[in-house]
Design a protein around this motif. Structure first.
Motif, PDB file in Angstrom:
ATOM      1  N   PHE A  61       0.853  -1.183   0.000  1.00 61.17           N
ATOM      2  CA  PHE A  61       0.000   0.000   0.000  1.00 61.17           C
ATOM      3  C   PHE A  61       0.889   1.233   0.000  1.00 61.17           C
ATOM      4  O   PHE A  61       2.091   1.163   0.281  1.00 61.17           O
ATOM      5  CB  PHE A  61      -0.970   0.026   1.189  1.00 61.17           C
ATOM      6  N   GLN A  80      -4.657   1.937  -0.867  1.00 66.23           N
ATOM      7  CA  GLN A  80      -4.461   0.647  -1.535  1.00 66.23           C
ATOM      8  C   GLN A  80      -5.547   0.423  -2.584  1.00 66.23           C
ATOM      9  O   GLN A  80      -6.694   0.832  -2.395  1.00 66.23           O
ATOM     10  CB  GLN A  80      -4.513  -0.476  -0.491  1.00 66.23           C
ATOM     11  N   GLU A 126      -3.605  -5.798  -4.420  1.00 63.34           N
ATOM     12  CA  GLU A 126      -2.373  -5.673  -3.645  1.00 63.34           C
ATOM     13  C   GLU A 126      -2.303  -6.628  -2.454  1.00 63.34           C
ATOM     14  O   GLU A 126      -1.633  -6.357  -1.470  1.00 63.34           O
ATOM     15  CB  GLU A 126      -2.204  -4.229  -3.159  1.00 63.34           C
ATOM     16  N   ARG A 161      -3.188   6.673  -5.550  1.00 62.85           N
ATOM     17  CA  ARG A 161      -2.195   5.623  -5.280  1.00 62.85           C
ATOM     18  C   ARG A 161      -0.773   6.095  -5.569  1.00 62.85           C
ATOM     19  O   ARG A 161       0.184   5.540  -5.018  1.00 62.85           O
ATOM     20  CB  ARG A 161      -2.539   4.385  -6.134  1.00 62.85           C
TER      21      ARG A 161
END
Length: 313
Positions: free
Chosen positions: A48, A66, A71, A154
């Motif tokens: 993350f 995340q 992930e 992100r």
């Protein structure tokens, strides 16, 4: 899942967790001291983005972002271990874990909403926070808390995992009694200890229907009705050769056709979401879905739909 609202504290008492007084007490001008786009925790298959905001005399604030389903372990399922790892690695001298804020990025369409959530822990040993409780925090409130801009995406440093041979995804009918005993750690007040064997069998013999409760989202509606619709969706998908990636959309359309309530629509969609479906695991009991499983067991639901990964023949 719903966000619990608490009464205001008595005059002179400590600020309540998640409340405006507590947020004001925690607010301070901080600087961005860590922006790790691929934070990892030893022993966990998860990544993350970590933004850590610090200032002398102020409690650190960690923001974890995340992409859902891409992930590894989700932020919600890994909250304690992720916060503990950040605490140990980046602020080991602190007596408490950092103020923990998470943002799970959901792809469209999804019944889940992408929001910042403050996670307050009930207590902790050294680097081991426990008892997470979630509440929504707006982007503006978060930036007021840290006193500086906070990225909501992100980030350019995100590196998708290397492509691996994809197993086949299969939604299938499954007997609820065959699911492992849940260990629901997110709603301790109404789900204190899972459902043991004799209670599970008794509820199968004498199922309890209706009776939506306000304690949490998982108890907010009739899982008997939702699972009846789920089995209809499953049979319809097979007749129409609908692939697993399109099952959630089919479920949403079916819910609309049958006049489902908002909660029923959300619950039905969750059973056919690639990132949120109930997934049994032989090693840990559940990859996902133990709270829904417990709610079903309590009311005696007999058949549900689960997601399994199978190797290509």
């Amino acid at each position: 899942m719903t966000d619990d609202l608490h009464a205001d504290p008595a005059p002179g008492s400590a600020p309540r967790p998640h409340g405006p007084d507590e947020m004001r007490a925690l607010s301070a001008p901080r600087r961005l001291s860590v922006d790790d786009h691929m934070f990892t925790v030893p022993g966990l298959s998860a990544t993350f983005r970590l933004q850590l905001f610090t200032a002398d005399g102020a409690r650190p604030v960690a923001v974890a972002t995340q992409i859902a389903g891409a992930e590894g372990m989700s932020l919600m399922n890994g909250a304690e271990r992720f916060a503990g790892a950040v605490w140990e690695r980046h602020c080991p001298a602190e007596d408490q874990p950092p103020v923990w804020v998470e943002r799970q990025l959901w792809s469209e369409p999804s019944h889940q909403e992408t929001r910042f959530r403050r996670v307050a822990f009930a207590d902790s040993d050294r680097y081991r926070p426990r008892g997470p409780k979630w509440s929504v925090i707006t982007h503006d409130q978060l930036q007021d808390l840290v006193g500086t801009p906070v990225a909501a995406d992100r980030g350019d440093g995100y590196a998708p995992r290397a492509a691996e041979p994809e197993p086949l995804l299969v939604f299938e009918e499954f007997a609820v009694v065959r699911l492992a005993r849940p260990a629901p750690f997110r709603e301790p007040e109404c789900m204190p200890a899972g459902v043991n064997g004799w209670r599970r069998w008794l509820s199968q013999v004498v199922p309890r229907r209706g009776g939506a409760r306000t304690c949490c989202w998982y108890h907010g509606g009739d899982w008997h009705r939702v699972n009846a619709m789920a089995l209809q969706v499953l049979h319809r998908a097979r007749a129409q050769s609908v692939g697993p990636d399109d099952m959630e959309e089919l479920a949403t359309a079916h819910a609309a056709e049958t006049g489902a309530t908002r909660w029923e629509n959300e619950a039905l969609a969750s059973l056919f979401s690639i990132s949120d479906a109930i997934q049994p695991s032989s090693g840990t009991g559940y990859i996902n879905g133990q709270h829904r499983a417990q709610a079903m067991m309590e009311t005696g639901v007999r058949r549900t739909v689960v997601l399994r990964y199978v190797d290509e023949p």
